[in-house]
Write a protein that holds these residues in place. Structure first.
Motif, mmCIF file in Angstrom:
data_model
loop_
_atom_site.group_PDB
_atom_site.id
_atom_site.type_symbol
_atom_site.label_atom_id
_atom_site.label_comp_id
_atom_site.label_asym_id
_atom_site.label_seq_id
_atom_site.Cartn_x
_atom_site.Cartn_y
_atom_site.Cartn_z
ATOM 1 N N MET A 90 0.919 -1.077 -0.043
ATOM 2 C CA MET A 90 0.137 0.095 -0.043
ATOM 3 C C MET A 90 0.739 1.203 0.065
ATOM 4 O O MET A 90 1.966 1.164 1.029
ATOM 5 N N THR A 91 0.453 2.246 -0.768
ATOM 6 C CA THR A 91 1.392 3.294 -1.083
ATOM 7 C C THR A 91 0.810 4.359 -0.243
ATOM 8 O O THR A 91 -0.503 4.440 0.118
ATOM 9 N N THR A 92 1.671 5.593 -0.183
ATOM 10 C CA THR A 92 1.082 6.939 0.524
ATOM 11 C C THR A 92 0.736 8.018 -0.683
ATOM 12 O O THR A 92 0.509 8.786 -0.401
ATOM 13 N N ASP A 93 0.371 7.164 -1.951
ATOM 14 C CA ASP A 93 -0.033 8.199 -2.953
ATOM 15 C C ASP A 93 -1.524 7.753 -3.217
ATOM 16 O O ASP A 93 -1.726 6.871 -2.976
ATOM 17 N N ILE A 94 -2.036 8.778 -3.940
ATOM 18 C CA ILE A 94 -3.586 8.464 -4.252
ATOM 19 C C ILE A 94 -3.516 7.717 -5.320
ATOM 20 O O ILE A 94 -2.850 7.854 -6.178
ATOM 21 N N ASP A 95 -4.468 6.637 -5.260
ATOM 22 C CA ASP A 95 -4.764 5.737 -6.702
ATOM 23 C C ASP A 95 -5.626 6.377 -7.527
ATOM 24 O O ASP A 95 -7.025 5.964 -7.159
ATOM 25 N N TRP A 96 -5.205 7.023 -8.327
ATOM 26 C CA TRP A 96 -6.213 7.802 -9.286
ATOM 27 C C TRP A 96 -6.911 6.803 -10.620
ATOM 28 O O TRP A 96 -6.040 6.222 -11.218
ATOM 29 N N PRO A 97 -8.282 6.981 -10.572
ATOM 30 C CA PRO A 97 -8.741 6.264 -11.886
ATOM 31 C C PRO A 97 -8.463 7.060 -12.925
ATOM 32 O O PRO A 97 -8.183 8.422 -12.830
ATOM 33 N N ASP A 98 -8.141 6.407 -13.859
ATOM 34 C CA ASP A 98 -7.759 7.422 -15.224
ATOM 35 C C ASP A 98 -8.510 8.682 -15.547
ATOM 36 O O ASP A 98 -7.781 9.507 -16.081
ATOM 37 N N ARG A 99 -9.779 8.471 -15.443
ATOM 38 C CA ARG A 99 -10.331 9.555 -15.810
ATOM 39 C C ARG A 99 -10.337 10.958 -14.966
ATOM 40 O O ARG A 99 -10.375 11.983 -15.433
ATOM 41 N N TYR A 100 -9.718 10.576 -13.808
ATOM 42 C CA TYR A 100 -9.385 11.739 -12.898
ATOM 43 C C TYR A 100 -8.036 12.271 -12.798
ATOM 44 O O TYR A 100 -7.787 12.840 -11.775
ATOM 45 N N LEU A 101 -7.269 11.421 -13.679
ATOM 46 C CA LEU A 101 -5.766 12.039 -13.330
ATOM 47 C C LEU A 101 -5.444 13.374 -13.365
ATOM 48 O O LEU A 101 -5.908 14.137 -13.936
ATOM 49 N N PRO A 102 -4.828 13.780 -12.231
ATOM 50 C CA PRO A 102 -4.435 15.185 -12.112
ATOM 51 C C PRO A 102 -3.732 15.801 -13.204
ATOM 52 O O PRO A 102 -3.025 15.190 -13.880
ATOM 53 N N GLY A 103 -4.192 17.027 -13.814
ATOM 54 C CA GLY A 103 -3.572 17.764 -14.822
ATOM 55 C C GLY A 103 -4.445 17.351 -16.025
ATOM 56 O O GLY A 103 -4.042 17.963 -16.885
ATOM 57 N N LEU A 104 -5.157 16.301 -16.166
ATOM 58 C CA LEU A 104 -6.085 16.052 -17.237
ATOM 59 C C LEU A 104 -7.602 16.449 -17.009
ATOM 60 O O LEU A 104 -8.209 16.194 -17.768
ATOM 61 N N THR A 105 -7.687 17.078 -15.797
ATOM 62 C CA THR A 105 -9.103 17.395 -15.308
ATOM 63 C C THR A 105 -9.296 18.678 -15.507
ATOM 64 O O THR A 105 -8.263 19.702 -15.535
ATOM 65 N N ASP A 106 -10.262 19.446 -15.078
ATOM 66 C CA ASP A 106 -10.470 20.919 -15.175
ATOM 67 C C ASP A 106 -10.106 21.589 -13.988
ATOM 68 O O ASP A 106 -9.835 22.848 -13.991
ATOM 69 N N LEU A 107 -10.127 20.877 -12.920
ATOM 70 C CA LEU A 107 -9.631 21.364 -11.376
ATOM 71 C C LEU A 107 -8.740 20.305 -10.665
ATOM 72 O O LEU A 107 -9.422 19.438 -10.682
ATOM 73 N N PHE A 108 -7.749 20.760 -10.075
ATOM 74 C CA PHE A 108 -7.196 19.859 -9.152
ATOM 75 C C PHE A 108 -6.757 20.616 -7.875
ATOM 76 O O PHE A 108 -6.072 21.551 -8.171
ATOM 77 N N VAL A 109 -7.078 20.144 -7.098
ATOM 78 C CA VAL A 109 -6.282 20.726 -5.509
ATOM 79 C C VAL A 109 -5.697 19.574 -4.732
ATOM 80 O O VAL A 109 -6.146 18.496 -4.625
ATOM 81 N N SER A 110 -4.685 20.111 -4.035
ATOM 82 C CA SER A 110 -4.086 19.191 -3.020
ATOM 83 C C SER A 110 -3.808 19.961 -1.619
ATOM 84 O O SER A 110 -3.495 21.210 -1.657
ATOM 85 N N ASN A 111 -4.232 19.446 -0.578
ATOM 86 C CA ASN A 111 -4.109 19.912 0.635
ATOM 87 C C ASN A 111 -3.453 18.892 1.556
ATOM 88 O O ASN A 111 -3.659 17.800 1.696
ATOM 89 N N GLU A 112 -2.549 19.316 2.427
ATOM 90 C CA GLU A 112 -1.855 18.319 3.429
ATOM 91 C C GLU A 112 -1.467 19.213 4.723
ATOM 92 O O GLU A 112 -1.214 20.243 4.725
ATOM 93 N N THR A 113 -1.593 18.306 5.776
ATOM 94 C CA THR A 113 -1.174 19.054 7.073
ATOM 95 C C THR A 113 -0.437 17.759 7.856
ATOM 96 O O THR A 113 -0.852 16.638 7.684
ATOM 97 N N ILE A 114 0.371 18.211 8.510
ATOM 98 C CA ILE A 114 1.208 17.300 9.304
ATOM 99 C C ILE A 114 1.368 17.980 10.686
ATOM 100 O O ILE A 114 1.864 19.116 10.942
ATOM 101 N N VAL A 115 0.789 17.168 11.722
ATOM 102 C CA VAL A 115 0.756 17.844 13.179
ATOM 103 C C VAL A 115 1.188 16.829 14.052
ATOM 104 O O VAL A 115 1.180 15.454 13.846
#
Length: 174
Positions: free
Chosen positions: A1-26
């Motif tokens: 298991m990886t710590t990356d998102i398992d993207w379905p091809d239809r939703y691959l970032p950069g190929l869609t109309d909007l992509f956002v990424s948020n992260e916090t480490i506390v």
């Protein structure tokens, strides 16, 4: 298991109309503090102001793979949603939650979304909460053009609310 998102091809970032990424480490929280607040859909309105009209799955409020639910966010009417992935965190693997959300309508209204989360424990008593979303449709194009990006800001509020609520719950237990 990886710590990356398992993207379905239809939703691959950069190929869609909007992509956002948020992260916090506390520090001083664990995935066990965060996960129950994230997968229990009835908790969302307590810590995230940008969600309403939640209809939990018929199986109950804890989101499991295949569950269908709806909710309203960012001013959209209730969006029909199906959980694509729900794996609780363990001592060796991150928690993974993802859903596909669709709002049908004409080309000015229809939107297709993939929203994914990773919650994982890190060294030194830290937890990482990571979420990404990819959207398709004219509403996504319009949202992507706004500065600052309202989806990115809304998701940051979601992360901040999760952390704040988890800290309060932990303090109450102490």
């Amino acid at each position: 298991m990886t710590t990356d998102i398992d993207w379905p091809d239809r939703y691959l970032p950069g190929l869609t109309d909007l992509f956002v990424s948020n992260e916090t480490i506390v520090a001083n929280l664990t995935s066990a503090d965060i996960w129950p607040l994230l997968v229990d859909i009835t908790q969302w309105e307590f810590y995230y102001d940008n969600v309403c009209k939640i209809t939990p799955p018929s199986s109950g409020p804890i989101l499991e793979k295949g569950d269908r639910f709806s909710f309203s966010t960012f001013g959209f009417p209730p969006i029909q949603t199906e959980v694509a992935e729900s794996v609780a965190p363990s001592s060796t693997t991150p928690g993974r939650l993802a859903w596909i959300a669709k709002l049908d309508g004409n080309e000015d209204e229809a939107i297709d979304v993939y929203h994914a989360w990773i919650v994982e424990d890190l060294s030194h008593g830290r937890v990482r909460i990571f979420t990404q979303e990819s959207q398709i449709g004219r509403p996504a194009i319009q949202l992507a053009a706004k500065k600052p990006n309202p989806i990115w800001m809304g998701h940051q509020d979601w992360l901040d609310g999760l952390v704040k609520t988890a800290r309060e719950a932990r303090a109450t237990k102490a």
